[in-house]
Design a protein around this motif. Sequence first.
Motif, PDB file in Angstrom:
ATOM      1  N   GLU A  57     -15.934 -38.570  31.374  1.00  0.00           N
ATOM      2  CA  GLU A  57     -16.824 -39.731  31.449  1.00  0.00           C
ATOM      3  C   GLU A  57     -16.577 -40.679  30.276  1.00  0.00           C
ATOM      4  OE1 GLU A  57     -21.623 -40.747  31.814  1.00  0.00           O
ATOM      5  OE2 GLU A  57     -20.904 -38.659  31.765  1.00  0.00           O
ATOM      6  N   GLN A  58     -16.385 -40.113  29.078  1.00  0.00           N
ATOM      7  CA  GLN A  58     -16.120 -40.950  27.905  1.00  0.00           C
ATOM      8  C   GLN A  58     -14.778 -41.669  28.035  1.00  0.00           C
ATOM      9  OE1 GLN A  58     -16.392 -38.122  24.684  1.00  0.00           O
ATOM     10  NE2 GLN A  58     -18.637 -38.281  24.537  1.00  0.00           N
ATOM     11  N   ARG A  59     -13.750 -40.974  28.504  1.00  0.00           N
ATOM     12  CA  ARG A  59     -12.441 -41.612  28.681  1.00  0.00           C
ATOM     13  C   ARG A  59     -12.517 -42.709  29.739  1.00  0.00           C
ATOM     14  NH1 ARG A  59      -7.870 -38.672  26.837  1.00  0.00           N
ATOM     15  NH2 ARG A  59      -8.554 -37.365  25.087  1.00  0.00           N
ATOM     16  N   ALA A  60     -13.201 -42.437  30.832  1.00  0.00           N
ATOM     17  CA  ALA A  60     -13.317 -43.430  31.897  1.00  0.00           C
ATOM     18  C   ALA A  60     -14.048 -44.679  31.406  1.00  0.00           C
ATOM     19  CB  ALA A  60     -14.048 -42.829  33.097  1.00  0.00           C
ATOM     20  N   GLU A  61     -15.106 -44.460  30.623  1.00  0.00           N
ATOM     21  CA  GLU A  61     -15.852 -45.595  30.082  1.00  0.00           C
ATOM     22  C   GLU A  61     -14.994 -46.386  29.105  1.00  0.00           C
ATOM     23  OE1 GLU A  61     -20.093 -46.455  27.711  1.00  0.00           O
ATOM     24  OE2 GLU A  61     -19.505 -44.408  28.317  1.00  0.00           O
ATOM     25  N   LEU A  62     -14.186 -45.697  28.326  1.00  0.00           N
ATOM     26  CA  LEU A  62     -13.300 -46.354  27.372  1.00  0.00           C
ATOM     27  C   LEU A  62     -12.299 -47.272  28.074  1.00  0.00           C
ATOM     28  CD1 LEU A  62     -12.270 -46.614  24.424  1.00  0.00           C
ATOM     29  CD2 LEU A  62     -10.767 -44.655  24.907  1.00  0.00           C
ATOM     30  N   TRP A  63     -11.818 -46.827  29.250  1.00  0.00           N
ATOM     31  CA  TRP A  63     -10.841 -47.609  30.007  1.00  0.00           C
ATOM     32  C   TRP A  63     -11.499 -48.486  31.060  1.00  0.00           C
ATOM     33  CZ3 TRP A  63      -6.016 -47.921  28.338  1.00  0.00           C
ATOM     34  CH2 TRP A  63      -5.536 -46.905  27.493  1.00  0.00           C
ATOM     35  N   ASP A  64     -12.825 -48.572  31.002  1.00  0.00           N
ATOM     36  CA  ASP A  64     -13.583 -49.419  31.926  1.00  0.00           C
ATOM     37  C   ASP A  64     -13.292 -49.024  33.384  1.00  0.00           C
ATOM     38  OD1 ASP A  64     -15.381 -51.361  32.680  1.00  0.00           O
ATOM     39  OD2 ASP A  64     -13.871 -52.963  32.734  1.00  0.00           O
ATOM     40  N   GLN A  65     -13.427 -47.717  33.650  1.00  0.00           N
ATOM     41  CA  GLN A  65     -13.169 -47.175  34.982  1.00  0.00           C
ATOM     42  C   GLN A  65     -14.330 -46.293  35.410  1.00  0.00           C
ATOM     43  OE1 GLN A  65      -9.364 -45.186  34.148  1.00  0.00           O
ATOM     44  NE2 GLN A  65      -8.376 -46.588  35.598  1.00  0.00           N
ATOM     45  N   HIS A  66     -14.451 -46.112  36.735  1.00  0.00           N
ATOM     46  CA  HIS A  66     -15.358 -45.096  37.255  1.00  0.00           C
ATOM     47  C   HIS A  66     -14.705 -43.725  37.061  1.00  0.00           C
ATOM     48  CE1 HIS A  66     -18.135 -47.956  38.962  1.00  0.00           C
ATOM     49  NE2 HIS A  66     -17.139 -48.577  39.571  1.00  0.00           N
ATOM     50  N   VAL A  67     -15.511 -42.697  36.966  1.00  0.00           N
ATOM     51  CA  VAL A  67     -14.982 -41.339  36.773  1.00  0.00           C
ATOM     52  C   VAL A  67     -14.036 -40.966  37.915  1.00  0.00           C
ATOM     53  CG1 VAL A  67     -15.600 -38.889  36.720  1.00  0.00           C
ATOM     54  CG2 VAL A  67     -16.912 -40.539  35.373  1.00  0.00           C
ATOM     55  N   SER A  68     -14.424 -41.277  39.146  1.00  0.00           N
ATOM     56  CA  SER A  68     -13.587 -40.938  40.304  1.00  0.00           C
ATOM     57  C   SER A  68     -12.237 -41.647  40.224  1.00  0.00           C
ATOM     58  CB  SER A  68     -14.297 -41.309  41.599  1.00  0.00           C
ATOM     59  OG  SER A  68     -14.596 -42.701  41.623  1.00  0.00           O
ATOM     60  N   GLU A  69     -12.238 -42.893  39.743  1.00  0.00           N
ATOM     61  CA  GLU A  69     -10.995 -43.651  39.602  1.00  0.00           C
ATOM     62  C   GLU A  69     -10.112 -43.035  38.524  1.00  0.00           C
ATOM     63  OE1 GLU A  69      -9.511 -48.257  38.698  1.00  0.00           O
ATOM     64  OE2 GLU A  69     -11.652 -47.719  38.631  1.00  0.00           O
ATOM     65  N   TYR A  70     -10.729 -42.628  37.427  1.00  0.00           N
ATOM     66  CA  TYR A  70      -9.981 -41.997  36.338  1.00  0.00           C
ATOM     67  C   TYR A  70      -9.342 -40.686  36.814  1.00  0.00           C
ATOM     68  CZ  TYR A  70      -8.847 -40.291  31.668  1.00  0.00           C
ATOM     69  OH  TYR A  70      -8.170 -39.827  30.558  1.00  0.00           O
ATOM     70  N   ILE A  71     -10.133 -39.855  37.497  1.00  0.00           N
ATOM     71  CA  ILE A  71      -9.622 -38.576  38.008  1.00  0.00           C
ATOM     72  C   ILE A  71      -8.465 -38.814  38.981  1.00  0.00           C
ATOM     73  CG2 ILE A  71     -10.180 -36.561  39.433  1.00  0.00           C
ATOM     74  CD1 ILE A  71     -11.415 -36.243  36.764  1.00  0.00           C
ATOM     75  N   ALA A  72      -8.635 -39.780  39.888  1.00  0.00           N
ATOM     76  CA  ALA A  72      -7.606 -40.059  40.887  1.00  0.00           C
ATOM     77  C   ALA A  72      -6.312 -40.520  40.230  1.00  0.00           C
ATOM     78  CB  ALA A  72      -8.103 -41.109  41.869  1.00  0.00           C
ATOM     79  N   MET A  73      -6.430 -41.326  39.195  1.00  0.00           N
ATOM     80  CA  MET A  73      -5.244 -41.833  38.510  1.00  0.00           C
ATOM     81  C   MET A  73      -4.524 -40.719  37.755  1.00  0.00           C
ATOM     82  SD  MET A  73      -5.024 -45.266  36.220  1.00  0.00           S
ATOM     83  CE  MET A  73      -3.434 -45.968  35.760  1.00  0.00           C
ATOM     84  N   ALA A  74      -5.290 -39.853  37.108  1.00  0.00           N
ATOM     85  CA  ALA A  74      -4.692 -38.720  36.398  1.00  0.00           C
ATOM     86  C   ALA A  74      -4.005 -37.775  37.387  1.00  0.00           C
ATOM     87  CB  ALA A  74      -5.763 -37.972  35.604  1.00  0.00           C
ATOM     88  N   GLU A  75      -4.668 -37.530  38.511  1.00  0.00           N
ATOM     89  CA  GLU A  75      -4.075 -36.655  39.522  1.00  0.00           C
ATOM     90  C   GLU A  75      -2.790 -37.250  40.081  1.00  0.00           C
ATOM     91  OE1 GLU A  75      -5.224 -34.620  43.845  1.00  0.00           O
ATOM     92  OE2 GLU A  75      -6.732 -35.758  42.696  1.00  0.00           O
ATOM     93  N   ARG A  76      -2.778 -38.563  40.274  1.00  0.00           N
ATOM     94  CA  ARG A  76      -1.582 -39.215  40.807  1.00  0.00           C
ATOM     95  C   ARG A  76      -0.399 -39.059  39.859  1.00  0.00           C
ATOM     96  NH1 ARG A  76      -3.855 -43.499  41.961  1.00  0.00           N
ATOM     97  NH2 ARG A  76      -3.319 -44.889  40.224  1.00  0.00           N
ATOM     98  N   HIS A  77      -0.647 -39.154  38.553  1.00  0.00           N
ATOM     99  CA  HIS A  77       0.451 -39.061  37.591  1.00  0.00           C
ATOM    100  C   HIS A  77       0.862 -37.625  37.285  1.00  0.00           C
ATOM    101  CE1 HIS A  77      -0.384 -43.325  36.858  1.00  0.00           C
ATOM    102  NE2 HIS A  77       0.769 -43.370  36.224  1.00  0.00           N
TER     103      HIS A  77
END
Length: 234
Positions: free
Chosen positions: A56-76
């Motif tokens: 949640e903290q990382r997602a907020e830092l990058w101005d993203q929703h948690v689901s978006e952050y997880i999806a991006m990490a999973e994609r990479h």
Amino acid sequence: MESPGLRHTCLKLHIEDGRGAAVIFVKGTWLPTRFELFITDGLDAWICSATETEVEQRAELWDQHVSEYIAMAERHLGFQQPGSIYRFEDAGVGEKRLSWTFEKQGTRLEWRWKCQSSPNSKQVTANILDFLMDANTRLSEEVVSKRQSFERLKAEAEKCLAQSEKYCIEKKEFEDATYGKFVAVLNSKKAKLRQLRDRLSRYESTDRGPQCKDDSGDNVGAVDMSSEDEETKV
């Protein structure tokens, strides 16, 4: 029983580890709000447990929703992305830092996660190998199943093609026979019409009777054979 939304990936990752090119295996366990990474180079192993708070903290830092952050990490970390630079470097005693880059609005950015040395490297490595073997077995079974389905579809297609060719031949034969009968009937009707026309022509010629001509050859009158009282006109 697995949690809802739980997904697994396993990536053979080509990285830069500070000493040159190397290969590691990264198994990811992905949940809606957190994830875990299990990493091995075949000898040692590391673990990264990203908690809900950290994500949640990382997602907020990058101005993203948690689901978006997880999806991006999973994609990479599920598929090695072309153009992304992956590194797995020392980050302290027994620790490693896994990082990867990506482009956002024309700017190259980098995500980093610290990984702890696993207390049981053999178990982590064995679990990754088991996962890869199970995945390979599932893929092999899927390939066999799809091949069998393809063979069945191919046989059905060949059967349908043979039936189609048979129907085309039968249709042509039927059309040829029907056309032949139609031509025969038409020719018969034409012959009868010619006969009727000839009979009508003979009847009309007989009904008009002989015509009289003068010495010059012109017609000067006609005899009406249907009336005996009428005289021939000269």
